[in-house]
Design an enzyme around this catalytic site. Structure first.
Site, PDB file in Angstrom:
ATOM      1  N   TYR A  75     -12.834  19.058  -5.639  1.00 44.71           N
ATOM      2  CA  TYR A  75     -13.371  18.989  -4.276  1.00 44.71           C
ATOM      3  C   TYR A  75     -13.972  20.343  -3.889  1.00 44.71           C
ATOM      4  CZ  TYR A  75     -13.877  17.999   0.659  1.00 44.71           C
ATOM      5  OH  TYR A  75     -14.419  17.818   1.906  1.00 44.71           O
ATOM      6  N   PHE A 127     -44.503  15.508   6.839  1.00 50.76           N
ATOM      7  CA  PHE A 127     -43.830  14.469   6.059  1.00 50.76           C
ATOM      8  C   PHE A 127     -42.889  13.746   7.020  1.00 50.76           C
ATOM      9  CE2 PHE A 127     -40.659  12.419   3.460  1.00 50.76           C
ATOM     10  CZ  PHE A 127     -41.508  11.595   2.748  1.00 50.76           C
ATOM     11  N   THR A 128     -42.723  12.437   6.816  1.00 50.96           N
ATOM     12  CA  THR A 128     -42.019  11.579   7.791  1.00 50.96           C
ATOM     13  C   THR A 128     -40.654  12.138   8.208  1.00 50.96           C
ATOM     14  OG1 THR A 128     -41.231  10.286   5.906  1.00 50.96           O
ATOM     15  CG2 THR A 128     -43.196   9.476   7.026  1.00 50.96           C
ATOM     16  N   ASP A 218     -41.225  23.403   1.585  1.00 53.43           N
ATOM     17  CA  ASP A 218     -40.696  22.130   1.126  1.00 53.43           C
ATOM     18  C   ASP A 218     -41.026  22.129  -0.363  1.00 53.43           C
ATOM     19  OD1 ASP A 218     -40.282  19.557   0.238  1.00 53.43           O
ATOM     20  OD2 ASP A 218     -40.826  18.637   2.142  1.00 53.43           O
ATOM     21  N   LYS A 261     -37.266  14.205  -6.963  1.00 52.37           N
ATOM     22  CA  LYS A 261     -38.632  14.171  -7.496  1.00 52.37           C
ATOM     23  C   LYS A 261     -38.710  15.096  -8.718  1.00 52.37           C
ATOM     24  CE  LYS A 261     -39.222  12.620  -3.111  1.00 52.37           C
ATOM     25  NZ  LYS A 261     -38.126  12.470  -2.141  1.00 52.37           N
ATOM     26  N   ARG A 385     -49.124   4.322   3.419  1.00 50.24           N
ATOM     27  CA  ARG A 385     -49.082   5.685   3.962  1.00 50.24           C
ATOM     28  C   ARG A 385     -50.261   5.807   4.905  1.00 50.24           C
ATOM     29  NH1 ARG A 385     -44.046   8.273   2.709  1.00 50.24           N
ATOM     30  NH2 ARG A 385     -43.763   6.643   4.219  1.00 50.24           N
ATOM     31  N   PHE A 451     -41.630   2.465   9.223  1.00 53.55           N
ATOM     32  CA  PHE A 451     -42.162   1.853   8.004  1.00 53.55           C
ATOM     33  C   PHE A 451     -41.078   1.308   7.087  1.00 53.55           C
ATOM     34  CE2 PHE A 451     -40.990   5.509   5.418  1.00 53.55           C
ATOM     35  CZ  PHE A 451     -40.915   6.520   6.367  1.00 53.55           C
TER      36      PHE A 451
HETATM   37  N1  F0G Z   1     -40.175  16.175   1.600  1.00 53.81           N
HETATM   38  C1  F0G Z   1     -41.093  15.501   0.888  1.00 53.81           C
HETATM   39  C2  F0G Z   1     -42.408  16.131   0.602  1.00 53.81           C
HETATM   40  C3  F0G Z   1     -40.803  14.214   0.411  1.00 53.81           C
HETATM   41  O1  F0G Z   1     -41.710  13.560  -0.298  1.00 53.81           O
HETATM   42  C4  F0G Z   1     -39.538  13.642   0.702  1.00 53.81           C
HETATM   43  C5  F0G Z   1     -39.214  12.300   0.261  1.00 53.81           C
HETATM   44  C6  F0G Z   1     -38.623  14.387   1.450  1.00 53.81           C
HETATM   45  C7  F0G Z   1     -38.976  15.647   1.884  1.00 53.81           C
HETATM   46  C8  F0G Z   1     -37.277  13.844   1.829  1.00 53.81           C
HETATM   47  O2  F0G Z   1     -36.456  13.824   0.740  1.00 53.81           O
HETATM   48  O3  F0G Z   1     -35.991  11.393   0.361  1.00 53.81           O
HETATM   49  O4  F0G Z   1     -34.597  13.178  -0.694  1.00 53.81           O
HETATM   50  O5  F0G Z   1     -34.434  12.747   1.729  1.00 53.81           O
HETATM   51  N2  F0G Z   1     -40.076  11.491  -0.158  1.00 53.81           N
HETATM   52  C9  F0G Z   1     -39.865  10.177  -0.677  1.00 53.81           C
HETATM   53  C10 F0G Z   1     -41.193   9.536  -0.984  1.00 53.81           C
HETATM   54  C11 F0G Z   1     -38.939   9.317   0.116  1.00 53.81           C
HETATM   55  O6  F0G Z   1     -41.194   8.353  -1.366  1.00 53.81           O
HETATM   56  O7  F0G Z   1     -42.217  10.203  -0.890  1.00 53.81           O
HETATM   57  P1  F0G Z   1     -35.306  12.713   0.519  1.00 53.81           P
END
Ligand code: F0G
Length: 469
Positions: A75, A127-128, A218, A261, A385, A451
């Site tokens: 842990y 980014f979303t 990022d 990624k 997108r 989305f």
């Molecule tokens: N920043 C970028 C540029 C991303 O593409 C993503 C996730 C995140 C942050 C968030 O990371 O999903 O590990 O919490 N992108 C995915 C996509 C979901 O399909 O582009 P996460």
């Protein structure tokens, strides 16, 4: 005889395979209707080639699978954490690593620690999840990406760059003290997987440093960005991906990372920073929201697989083949006249839905409609997108992004060139009957990140003439 070009091939052979199910059009009609025309709501068993995302969908190597057996599941103070943190320091150069379950966990901690209500957070396109966490913390996101990024056909090689004049305008308007940090994404996802140049990383950092504004990367696809710097920017041809990566990070104060990624793992992420005080503050938060500061939501085995993934991800043959596969698909589509975002990006091909479906108004959700239709055509799953992903502003109006795209995201080390052939052939046959594709409208719209869970139905009635496209 000299060959016009020499092919590269994937620097691996396949050891374990996962069978795919090919469905009939009749079966897919039922599936997409039940999913409310949202590809996020399809069941993966009903998908043939899954290009929804490159997130957490990579194939791990034999060494990564072996690492899973070696994880230390203590842990507190797990050996696997220290190995991961040392590896991150070696490749990215940051002092402190705060592990999180995935990227948005790190975004949450960073936003809470650095943003005060009313602060500006300039970034190179949104980014979303990143923007949402900034807004939840009281920040105001301001897009400072270069104009070229909003034009799908502009061939500028560094469409991920920050426009320093736009940044300066934000700093003048808010005052440097009210700029929480600059949120600088490598290989900008929403712009089509487009890189920033080393020169831009350096200039933005120098500008911010003079004014006491932190630069937070990022780093989710920063290794892919490093590859583009190597092949496109003068002076970097002979540097390794590892050296380029480290130099980019040296022009920043920290990063958030979704390891799902670049790092070739199915789950994991982290926040990494140089500042001791920021590290202390975010460690206090990580134990509340994620897990102890030596696991942050990951199992010990996940952290070891992540460390191994970093070592594999910076290998030139790996990254060339990964981006080469994306280019292969993109070039086939260009050859057949399909409108896609150019230059071809690092992790995905983006269909330009405005050009594909010029008969639909943006309010008829052309990219959402095109993604649903592609699934119906061939069982290939892609992702919207465009206006749906963009969501609504605080005043309730739709953000109307210039880019209305369908993303075909290529998982790393998963599909073969023959799969790519099936994909472009399906898109070409859709292109040939594009006039028959109808728009969609919301029947259920969640408040945040709509989305993911939204549901739609086809629009039968034609919109009035004279509408803007
Ligand atoms: N920043 C970028 C540029 C991303 O593409 C993503 C996730 C995140 C942050 C968030 O990371 O999903 O590990 O919490 N992108 C995915 C996509 C979901 O399909 O582009 P996460």
């Amino acid at each position: 005889m000299t060959l016009p070009r020499r092919s590269w091939a994937e620097p691996f052979k396949i050891k374990a395979v996962e069978p795919l199910r090919i469905t009939t059009r009749e079966e897919r009609e039922v599936c997409i209707r039940e999913a409310g025309y949202n590809t996020f709501l399809l069941k993966s068993k009903d998908v043939y080639i899954d290009l929804l995302t490159d997130s957490g969908t990579s194939a791990m190597s034999a060494r990564q699978w072996a690492a899973l057996m070696m994880g230390d599941e203590a842990y507190a103070g797990s050996e696997s954490f220290y190995e991961m943190a040392d590896t991150i320091k070696e490749y990215y150069g940051y002092e402190h690593v705060i592990p999180t379950h995935q990227g948005r966990g790190a975004e949450h901690l960073l936003s809470q620690a650095l943003i005060k209500k009313g602060d500006a957070v300039p970034g190179n396109m949104y980014f979303t999840t990143t923007r949402l966490h900034q807004e939840i913390a009281g920040g105001i996101f301001v897009d400072v990406i270069v104009d070229e990024a909003h034009d799908p056909e502009n061939l500028f090689p560094f469409k991920g760059n920050i426009d320093l004049a736009k940044l300066e305008k934000v700093v003048k308007e808010y005052g440097a003290k009210k700029v929480a940090y600059v949120s600088f994404e490598g290989n900008v996802n929403m712009a089509g997987g487009q890189p920033a140049s080393m020169q831009n990383f350096r200039e933005v950092y120098e500008y911010c440093k003079e004014r006491g504004i932190p630069v937070m990367l990022d780093a989710t696809r920063l290794i892919e960005n490093a590859y583009f710097i190597k092949i496109r920017e003068r002076g970097y041809e002979n540097k390794t991906i590892k050296e380029i990566l480290k130099e980019i990070c040296s022009y920043s104060d920290g990063c958030t990372m979704s390891s799902k990624k670049d790092h070739l793992v199915n789950i994991g992420g982290f926040l990494a920073v140089n500042d001791d005080e920021l590290a202390r503050k975010t460690r206090e938060l990580v134990v509340v929201y994620e897990g102890l500061h030596t696991y942050g939501g990951m199992a010990g085995r996940d952290m070891l697989a992540l460390a191994q993934g970093i070592r594999e991800a910076v290998d030139f043959d790996h990254i060339r083949a990964r981006i080469g596969q994306v280019e292969y698909l993109g070039e086939k589509l260009i050859e057949h006249g399909i409108p896609i975002v150019r230059p071809i990006g690092g992790h995905a091909i983006y269909l330009n839905a405005r050009k594909f479906l010029p008969h639909l108004d943006q309010e008829e959700l052309p990219a959402q409609a095109l993604a649903a239709e592609l699934y119906l055509e061939s069982g290939v799953r892609a992702m919207e997108r465009g206006i749906v992903s963009s969501g609504r502003a605080k005043d309730g109006s739709n953000y109307k992004p210039k880019l209305e795209l369908v993303r075909l995201t290529i998982p790393r080390r998963v599909y073969t060139q023959a799969h790519m052939d099936v994909v472009w052939e399906s898109i070409v046959s859709l292109w040939e009957r594009r006039d028959t594709i109808k728009g969609l409208r919301f029947v259920y719209e969640p408040q945040n990140l709509r989305f993911f869970l939204a549901r739609f139905e086809p629009v039968e009635a034609k919109v009035p003439a004279g509408r803007a496209v």
